[in-house]
Design a protein around this motif. Structure first.
Motif, short mmCIF file in Angstrom:
data_model
loop_
_atom_site.label_atom_id
_atom_site.label_comp_id
_atom_site.label_asym_id
_atom_site.label_seq_id
_atom_site.Cartn_x
_atom_site.Cartn_y
_atom_site.Cartn_z
N LEU A 1 8.65 5.83 -6.66
CA LEU A 1 8.78 4.63 -7.49
C LEU A 1 10.26 4.33 -7.78
CD1 LEU A 1 5.86 5.03 -10.05
CD2 LEU A 1 5.94 3.58 -8.03
N PHE B 1 0.09 6.26 -9.38
CA PHE B 1 0.03 5.04 -8.56
C PHE B 1 -1.12 4.11 -8.93
CE2 PHE B 1 2.18 7.70 -5.10
CZ PHE B 1 3.42 7.20 -5.43
N ASN B 2 -2.27 4.68 -9.31
CA ASN B 2 -3.45 3.84 -9.51
C ASN B 2 -3.30 2.83 -10.63
OD1 ASN B 2 -4.70 4.91 -7.35
ND2 ASN B 2 -6.15 6.20 -8.46
N ARG C 1 0.84 -1.21 0.00
CA ARG C 1 0.00 0.00 0.00
C ARG C 1 0.87 1.25 0.00
NH1 ARG C 1 -2.14 -2.03 5.18
NH2 ARG C 1 -0.63 -1.52 6.81
N ILE C 2 0.25 2.33 -0.45
CA ILE C 2 0.94 3.63 -0.45
C ILE C 2 0.10 4.60 0.34
CG2 ILE C 2 1.58 5.60 -1.92
CD1 ILE C 2 2.60 3.54 -3.97
N ARG D 1 -1.91 10.23 -7.54
CA ARG D 1 -2.77 9.04 -7.69
C ARG D 1 -2.80 8.59 -9.15
NH1 ARG D 1 -6.50 7.61 -3.44
NH2 ARG D 1 -7.28 6.20 -5.02
N ALA E 1 5.67 4.09 0.94
CA ALA E 1 5.16 2.79 0.53
C ALA E 1 5.45 1.78 1.63
CB ALA E 1 5.84 2.36 -0.76
N LEU F 1 -0.77 1.03 -10.81
CA LEU F 1 0.10 -0.01 -10.27
C LEU F 1 -0.52 -0.79 -9.12
CD1 LEU F 1 3.25 2.26 -10.22
CD2 LEU F 1 2.75 0.50 -11.90
N ALA G 1 5.73 11.27 -6.70
CA ALA G 1 5.25 9.91 -6.97
C ALA G 1 6.32 9.16 -7.76
CB ALA G 1 3.94 9.96 -7.74
N SER G 2 6.91 9.83 -8.75
CA SER G 2 7.98 9.20 -9.55
C SER G 2 9.21 8.93 -8.70
CB SER G 2 8.36 10.09 -10.74
OG SER G 2 7.22 10.34 -11.51
N VAL H 1 -4.21 3.06 -2.31
CA VAL H 1 -3.47 4.34 -2.22
C VAL H 1 -4.35 5.35 -1.47
CG1 VAL H 1 -2.41 6.23 -3.52
CG2 VAL H 1 -2.33 3.91 -4.43
#
Length: 378
Positions: free
Chosen positions: A295, A217-218, A191-192, A214, A248, A220, A291-292, A224
């Protein structure tokens, strides 16, 4: 009193780390050539503030600085801890700069530590107070630090240049010593979570950051949740800004984080053109960027993100004389500096073994067995 022998060091690099290790290992240090050739020589305001903080949490420590601030003598004292302490961190670095060493020192204090820190809670240089709450404090539990009494409460937010934020940090003492660990399973991300904040700007800025993050992330994973923390009035500090902190959680209990904040630059960061105020980056760009970044940290592998490598290595080195084994992604420059300083101050050497199949690195060490001796004195 015999003559004190000082470990001699040069330059301004890793000042905070050197002072922390000096205190933990009871090694007096003498640092020469602190920015001696710079146009503004000597110690920076945040470094002086950190020295004042060390004086507050310990007894009998001696700090001597020469007139130009280019030479520092530091003789560590006994870490006392204590309740109701207050420290103004100033505005040249964020509270995050002070939190990491303070948490480690607090564990080895005579009494549990509770301190109110004032200054900048979120900026783009130092880890945010949100990251400390979501990622750094849970990491300590791996080493046997009790959850009870381990807390970071955000009273108000503050961004550069004027700050105005306040947090209350509570750190329990370890009864005897930390616990050696084998921590090499990163697990899979399940989960994030995250939080956005805004001070003295529209709450719409937070919604834009969440929407952008989002959006990445959504694709993946479904779980979230990013919360908002819009501050107004006294709790919004003295400058306008906004930011986001994401983390994460994995199936094996690892927490990987990334954060940033946007505000009007501090004076020293501004360009020559004083009249042209730099425009703040759009919130949607910030959401996507962090977000990047998160990741990217996950992709590197390892049980912690790159900003937590130094703290992980330090905690392993402070463990009892037993083997600790951890896995990290690519070694960060600061992580490498920490390994060198641990060798010099604590005499602990790590065995570093790359794992080509995962492109991660496994590190092993036998801890120096730092015990909380200050508790035995009472």
């Amino acid at each position: 009193m015999g003559k004190i022998s000082y470990m001699r060091l040069k330059g301004s690099r890793n000042m905070r780390l050197r002072l922390l290790l000096s205190t933990l290992s009871s090694t007096p240090i003498l640092i020469d050539d602190i920015r001696a050739d710079a146009s503004w020589p000597g110690l920076r305001p945040h470094e002086v503030s950190f020295l004042r903080l060390l004086e507050k949490v310990s007894d009998d420590c001696v700090v001597e600085i020469n007139e130009t601030g280019t030479k520092l003598k530091y003789k560590p004292g006994i870490v006392m801890g204590g309740r109701h302490l207050v420290h103004d961190c100033g505005t040249s670095r964020a509270i995050g700069y002070f939190l990491e060493p303070l948490i480690v020192l607090g564990l080895f204090g005579k009494k549990p530590l509770t301190i109110r820190l004032k200054g900048i809670t979120n900026d783009s240089k130092d880890p945010s107070v949100d990251t400390f709450r979501s990622t750094t404090l849970p990491m300590l539990k791996q080493f046997g630090v009790p959850s009870e009494g381990l807390d970071l409460k955000i009273e108000s937010r503050g961004v550069p240049p004027l700050g105005g934020g306040e947090v209350i940090l509570s750190v329990p003492v370890v009864q005897d010593s930390l616990k050696a660990i084998t921590w090499i399973d990163e697990g899979m991300v399940k989960r994030i979570r995250g939080v956005t904040f805004s001070t003295k700007v529209s709450v719409q800025f937070e919604n834009a950051m969440i929407h952008a993050a989002r959006g990445i992330f959504n694709r993946l994973l479904p779980d979230v949740h990013i919360f908002t923390d819009h501050k107004a009035g006294e709790q919004a500090g003295k400058s306008r800004g906004y930011g986001i902190s994401l983390y994460a959680e994995t199936t094996s209990g690892c927490v990987i984080s990334a954060d940033t904040a946007v505000s009007n630059a501090r004076e020293e960061d501004e360009d020559e053109l004083e009249d042209e105020k730099k425009e703040m980056s759009p919130p949607s760009d910030i959401g996507e960027q962090i977000a990047s970044s998160l990741l990217g940290e996950i992709e590197q592998g390892g049980v912690v993100d790159s900003t937590h490598q130094g703290l992980l290595f330090l905690l392993c080195a402070l463990c009892p004389p037993d083997v600790s084994k951890v896995r990290v992604g690519k070694l960060a420059p600061y992580g490498i500096e920490v390994l060198r300083h641990i060798r010099d101050f604590l005499g602990v050497k790590f065995i570093i073994k790359p794992d080509p199949s995962t492109e991660t690195v496994i590190l092993k060490c036998i801890g120096c067995g730092l015990k909380n001796l200050s508790r035995k004195v009472s």
